[in-house]
Design a protein around this motif. Sequence first.
Motif, PDB file in Angstrom:
ATOM      1  N   GLY A 148       1.300 -29.649 -31.487  1.00  0.00           N
ATOM      2  CA  GLY A 148       1.048 -28.354 -32.106  1.00  0.00           C
ATOM      3  C   GLY A 148       0.818 -27.255 -31.090  1.00  0.00           C
ATOM      4  N   PRO A 149       0.782 -26.018 -31.546  1.00  0.00           N
ATOM      5  CA  PRO A 149       0.554 -24.887 -30.636  1.00  0.00           C
ATOM      6  C   PRO A 149      -0.925 -24.682 -30.354  1.00  0.00           C
ATOM      7  N   ILE A 150      -1.212 -23.858 -29.370  1.00  0.00           N
ATOM      8  CA  ILE A 150      -2.541 -23.293 -29.182  1.00  0.00           C
ATOM      9  C   ILE A 150      -2.606 -22.054 -30.065  1.00  0.00           C
ATOM     10  N   VAL A 151      -3.567 -21.971 -30.950  1.00  0.00           N
ATOM     11  CA  VAL A 151      -3.709 -20.806 -31.817  1.00  0.00           C
ATOM     12  C   VAL A 151      -4.855 -19.945 -31.300  1.00  0.00           C
ATOM     13  N   LEU A 152      -4.561 -18.690 -31.040  1.00  0.00           N
ATOM     14  CA  LEU A 152      -5.536 -17.743 -30.510  1.00  0.00           C
ATOM     15  C   LEU A 152      -5.853 -16.701 -31.567  1.00  0.00           C
ATOM     16  N   GLY A 153      -7.140 -16.570 -31.909  1.00  0.00           N
ATOM     17  CA  GLY A 153      -7.565 -15.501 -32.798  1.00  0.00           C
ATOM     18  C   GLY A 153      -7.691 -14.211 -32.010  1.00  0.00           C
ATOM     19  N   VAL A 154      -6.835 -13.246 -32.285  1.00  0.00           N
ATOM     20  CA  VAL A 154      -6.790 -11.984 -31.540  1.00  0.00           C
ATOM     21  C   VAL A 154      -7.469 -10.902 -32.355  1.00  0.00           C
ATOM     22  N   ASP A 155      -8.421 -10.198 -31.737  1.00  0.00           N
ATOM     23  CA  ASP A 155      -9.079  -9.096 -32.445  1.00  0.00           C
ATOM     24  C   ASP A 155      -8.958  -7.765 -31.706  1.00  0.00           C
ATOM     25  N   GLY A 156      -8.406  -7.781 -30.495  1.00  0.00           N
ATOM     26  CA  GLY A 156      -8.196  -6.540 -29.761  1.00  0.00           C
ATOM     27  C   GLY A 156      -9.408  -6.002 -29.048  1.00  0.00           C
ATOM     28  N   SER A 157     -10.530  -6.704 -29.109  1.00  0.00           N
ATOM     29  CA  SER A 157     -11.741  -6.209 -28.453  1.00  0.00           C
ATOM     30  C   SER A 157     -11.713  -6.525 -26.966  1.00  0.00           C
ATOM     31  N   ALA A 158     -12.482  -5.754 -26.196  1.00  0.00           N
ATOM     32  CA  ALA A 158     -12.583  -6.022 -24.762  1.00  0.00           C
ATOM     33  C   ALA A 158     -13.237  -7.371 -24.521  1.00  0.00           C
ATOM     34  N   HIS A 182      -3.447 -12.438 -35.486  1.00  0.00           N
ATOM     35  CA  HIS A 182      -4.341 -11.309 -35.752  1.00  0.00           C
ATOM     36  C   HIS A 182      -4.331 -11.036 -37.244  1.00  0.00           C
ATOM     37  N   THR A 183      -5.513 -10.951 -37.832  1.00  0.00           N
ATOM     38  CA  THR A 183      -5.610 -10.654 -39.258  1.00  0.00           C
ATOM     39  C   THR A 183      -6.252  -9.291 -39.459  1.00  0.00           C
ATOM     40  N   TRP A 184      -5.892  -8.654 -40.545  1.00  0.00           N
ATOM     41  CA  TRP A 184      -6.467  -7.347 -40.837  1.00  0.00           C
ATOM     42  C   TRP A 184      -6.475  -7.105 -42.339  1.00  0.00           C
ATOM     43  N   THR A 185      -7.364  -6.256 -42.758  1.00  0.00           N
ATOM     44  CA  THR A 185      -7.389  -5.741 -44.117  1.00  0.00           C
ATOM     45  C   THR A 185      -7.644  -4.244 -44.028  1.00  0.00           C
ATOM     46  N   THR A 186      -7.529  -3.561 -45.123  1.00  0.00           N
ATOM     47  CA  THR A 186      -7.788  -2.120 -45.115  1.00  0.00           C
ATOM     48  C   THR A 186      -9.251  -1.829 -44.838  1.00  0.00           C
ATOM     49  N   TRP A 187     -10.109  -2.857 -44.933  1.00  0.00           N
ATOM     50  CA  TRP A 187     -11.533  -2.647 -44.693  1.00  0.00           C
ATOM     51  C   TRP A 187     -11.887  -2.723 -43.213  1.00  0.00           C
ATOM     52  N   LYS A 235       1.681 -13.176 -34.531  1.00  0.00           N
ATOM     53  CA  LYS A 235       1.587 -13.200 -35.991  1.00  0.00           C
ATOM     54  C   LYS A 235       0.499 -12.229 -36.429  1.00  0.00           C
ATOM     55  N   VAL A 236       0.878 -11.221 -37.186  1.00  0.00           N
ATOM     56  CA  VAL A 236      -0.072 -10.260 -37.743  1.00  0.00           C
ATOM     57  C   VAL A 236      -0.090 -10.476 -39.247  1.00  0.00           C
ATOM     58  N   VAL A 237      -1.251 -10.867 -39.758  1.00  0.00           N
ATOM     59  CA  VAL A 237      -1.370 -11.267 -41.159  1.00  0.00           C
ATOM     60  C   VAL A 237      -2.299 -10.320 -41.894  1.00  0.00           C
ATOM     61  N   HIS A 238      -1.837  -9.807 -43.025  1.00  0.00           N
ATOM     62  CA  HIS A 238      -2.691  -8.991 -43.886  1.00  0.00           C
ATOM     63  C   HIS A 238      -3.414  -9.946 -44.829  1.00  0.00           C
ATOM     64  N   GLY A 239      -4.673 -10.242 -44.500  1.00  0.00           N
ATOM     65  CA  GLY A 239      -5.405 -11.200 -45.314  1.00  0.00           C
ATOM     66  C   GLY A 239      -6.734 -11.555 -44.686  1.00  0.00           C
ATOM     67  N   GLY A 240      -7.398 -12.521 -45.273  1.00  0.00           N
ATOM     68  CA  GLY A 240      -8.717 -12.916 -44.820  1.00  0.00           C
ATOM     69  C   GLY A 240      -8.679 -13.671 -43.507  1.00  0.00           C
ATOM     70  N   THR A 241      -9.615 -13.379 -42.635  1.00  0.00           N
ATOM     71  CA  THR A 241      -9.674 -14.006 -41.319  1.00  0.00           C
ATOM     72  C   THR A 241      -9.947 -15.503 -41.430  1.00  0.00           C
ATOM     73  N   ARG A 242     -10.966 -15.871 -42.181  1.00  0.00           N
ATOM     74  CA  ARG A 242     -11.340 -17.281 -42.282  1.00  0.00           C
ATOM     75  C   ARG A 242     -10.190 -18.117 -42.817  1.00  0.00           C
ATOM     76  N   GLU A 243      -9.620 -17.664 -43.923  1.00  0.00           N
ATOM     77  CA  GLU A 243      -8.556 -18.435 -44.554  1.00  0.00           C
ATOM     78  C   GLU A 243      -7.337 -18.569 -43.646  1.00  0.00           C
ATOM     79  N   LEU A 269     -20.088 -15.276 -33.999  1.00  0.00           N
ATOM     80  CA  LEU A 269     -20.984 -16.423 -33.907  1.00  0.00           C
ATOM     81  C   LEU A 269     -22.118 -16.363 -34.914  1.00  0.00           C
ATOM     82  N   LEU A 270     -22.416 -15.187 -35.420  1.00  0.00           N
ATOM     83  CA  LEU A 270     -23.550 -15.055 -36.319  1.00  0.00           C
ATOM     84  C   LEU A 270     -23.118 -14.960 -37.774  1.00  0.00           C
ATOM     85  N   GLY A 271     -21.837 -14.765 -38.034  1.00  0.00           N
ATOM     86  CA  GLY A 271     -21.357 -14.567 -39.391  1.00  0.00           C
ATOM     87  C   GLY A 271     -20.627 -15.769 -39.945  1.00  0.00           C
ATOM     88  N   SER A 272     -19.847 -15.515 -40.972  1.00  0.00           N
ATOM     89  CA  SER A 272     -19.225 -16.602 -41.713  1.00  0.00           C
ATOM     90  C   SER A 272     -17.947 -17.122 -41.072  1.00  0.00           C
TER      91      SER A 272
END
Length: 295
Positions: A148-158, A182-187, A235-243, A269-272
């Motif tokens: 399988g691939p290495i999956v990296l959660g990208v958020d664009g932060s420093a 990278h996941t995103w929503t309008t929120w 991969k840029v996904v419009h949807g929930g991060t956890r899912e 680390l402190l959230g869901s």
Amino acid sequence: MSGLVVVGVDGSASSLAAVEVAAREARLRGAGLRVVHAFVWPATHVPLGPSPLGPPEGGLRNMVDRLVTEAVERARAVAPDVETSHVVVTAEPLTVLEAQSRAAELVVVGSRGMGGFVGLLVGSTAVHLAAHGSCPVLVVREQPHADGPIVLGVDGSAAGQKAVDFAFAEAALRDAPLVALHTWTTWNAPMPAPQDPSMPYANPPGALAEGEERLSSEALAGHQERHPGVPVEHKVVHGGTRESLIEASRSAQLMVVGARGRGGFAGLLLGSVSQALLHHAHCPVAVVRGAVERH
């Protein structure tokens, strides 16, 4: 690179699985492996030796020796060419692992435990270690998919740049492709300022998606040039991060996320999000801090 991978063991099946993963990680890096057990019982002043009425091989001290020996033998069976050592430290697990992380390039732990590492993930130990350890922390859940691939959660932060560095290095070591997710929503998407200051913020059709794709590409800028042999899929996904991350982990050999971030990864680390990954990911999860404070 310190040339050392540390793995915490407690005799559970989960920690033995972590030993196998840690041995492979050490072999990939050309590093040594240190098997570590936190021996908490001396602090409780209970007898450590065998009972006068029991077999001579009984007692807590002999039990610890056996479980550490088993872990070392498991590591050497997986990676016989890796220099493997072991240490038993009298202290509670969090203190032991945090101290060990100062000399390591990677700390590996299982997702469930017993004895010295009881309640590793459901309690505060793994979260605290990932937040305050001096190196990346790899939590072994299910056995990884070898192809399988290495999956990296990208958020664009420093702060997330260290996770990007780690993911590319892992992909290069494993000769594996990298999926930058990278996941995103309008929120959680940033809102561009209007051209007319008197007008409210607004987004033309497609602007959010384009902005998020640009953010993802910028987060990886320069890394692909330094690792030209690593195939990268954006991969840029419009949807929930956890899912999205949990679903991507089904076919991954490793999930890599930063310890802090923006948008969908805020308060990781402190959230869901981290809790969902640590409890439900289908592959090992590496949490990489953005900066390390040396004391």
